[in-house]
Design a protein around this motif. Structure first.
Motif, PDB file in Angstrom:
ATOM      1  N   ASP A  39       0.823  -1.009  -0.060  1.00  0.00           N
ATOM      2  CA  ASP A  39      -0.095   0.367  -0.102  1.00  0.00           C
ATOM      3  C   ASP A  39       0.596   1.236   0.109  1.00  0.00           C
ATOM      4  O   ASP A  39       0.440   1.997  -0.431  1.00  0.00           O
ATOM      5  N   ARG A  40       1.771   1.073   0.843  1.00  0.00           N
ATOM      6  CA  ARG A  40       2.777   2.709   0.803  1.00  0.00           C
ATOM      7  C   ARG A  40       3.279   3.006  -0.192  1.00  0.00           C
ATOM      8  O   ARG A  40       3.106   3.242  -0.599  1.00  0.00           O
ATOM      9  N   VAL A  43       2.141   4.565  -3.223  1.00  0.00           N
ATOM     10  CA  VAL A  43       2.303   5.731  -3.410  1.00  0.00           C
ATOM     11  C   VAL A  43       3.129   7.124  -3.133  1.00  0.00           C
ATOM     12  O   VAL A  43       3.418   8.129  -2.998  1.00  0.00           O
TER      13      VAL A  43
END
Length: 281
Positions: A39-40, A43
């Motif tokens: 998830d990190r 981005v």
């Protein structure tokens, strides 16, 4: 709670959990942590220190996948270090290509990448002699077809039967069979029997070598008609120089000419012989 991550320059903060030894995390926990890190990663800007930290942590968290995949090749224990390294490359490629939006577990996505990379490694390095990839793959097809037809006929199939079974031309099968000989190679210094006797005959002992005397015979046969074209004096000079092994000075004294003149005569004679031999070849 934010965790400080040292990047070697200015510390940065992230909301990811701190993992001091990613390689020691249990597989079940690694699976859950990987989702947070993916998830990190999605981005973050590629090339930044935080991106490198997240990516490297994902690699270490999932190295157990590589080790698990490597167990499929435990019969190649002598290459296990290389297998782990190549499998890790497959893991890195899987991490770089993985997309959480596909709603597929990372382990499901990564395993084919890891195993595929290992298989490519064997395909490209296992052959003793390099052959085109087409023939490498054909060898596998021929091996499978041979096993199937052996069970059916209770004997080894012929190239024609293999061609019919695989829907190919017989010439292609023969090409594949010849190429398969390059898969393994043995030393010519290995003994021909397994007695362990150091004095045992080797394959190298049975291999022939060029017959040096045969080359002399061929040269003599090629020179003979050329020499017959010379006059009596030129043939006499050749005999004195190359049969009797007389020096140019001795030949000059025998013929009543200077050593320099003998040198010019020999140069002219040998040039004609050389020209004639090249024309024959």
């Amino acid at each position: 709670m934010a965790t400080t991550i040292s990047t070697g320059t200015t510390p940065q903060t992230t909301d990811l959990p701190e993992i001091r030894n990613p390689g020691e995390v249990a597989p079940k926990d690694a699976k859950e942590l990987s989702k947070q890190f993916f998830d990190r990663l999605a981005v973050l800007e590629e090339g930044t220190a935080e991106y490198q930290y997240v990516r490297n942590t994902l690699i270490e968290l999932n190295l157990s996948l590589v080790k698990y995949a490597a167990t499929r090749f435990r019969n190649r224990s002598d290459q296990m270090e290389d297998i782990i390294q190549v499998g890790t490359i497959g893991l890195i490629k899987a991490i770089d290509r993985f997309d959480l939006s596909r709603e597929v577990e990372f382990t499901t996505f990564a395993m084919p990448c890891v195993i595929g990379e290992i298989k490519r490694f064997f395909r490209d390095t296992s052959w003793s002699v390099h052959v085109p990839r087409r023939l490498q793959e054909l060898r596998i097809d021929i091996a499978r077809a041979t096993d199937e037809l052996f069970q059916r006929f209770d004997r080894s199939p012929t190239p024609a039967e293999l061609a019919e079974h695989l829907g190919m031309e017989e010439e292609e099968i023969l090409e594949g069979l010849v190429a398969a000989n390059g898969y393994t190679a043995g030393s010519i210094d290995l003994p021909l029997d397994d007695s362990g006797d150091n004095s045992s005959e080797t394959l190298g002992d049975r291999l022939g070598e060029p017959d040096r005397e045969l080359e002399i015979v061929e040269n003599v046969q090629a020179l003979k008609p050329l020499i017959e074209q010379f006059d009596e004096r030129d043939r006499r000079i050749l005999k004195m120089r190359y049969v009797d092994e007389m020096t140019q000075s001795e030949i000059g004294a025998e013929l009543g000419v200077s050593q320099m003149h003998v040198s010019r005569l020999l140069s002219r004679i040998t040039a004609r012989l050389r020209e004639g031999l090249l024309a024959v070849e």
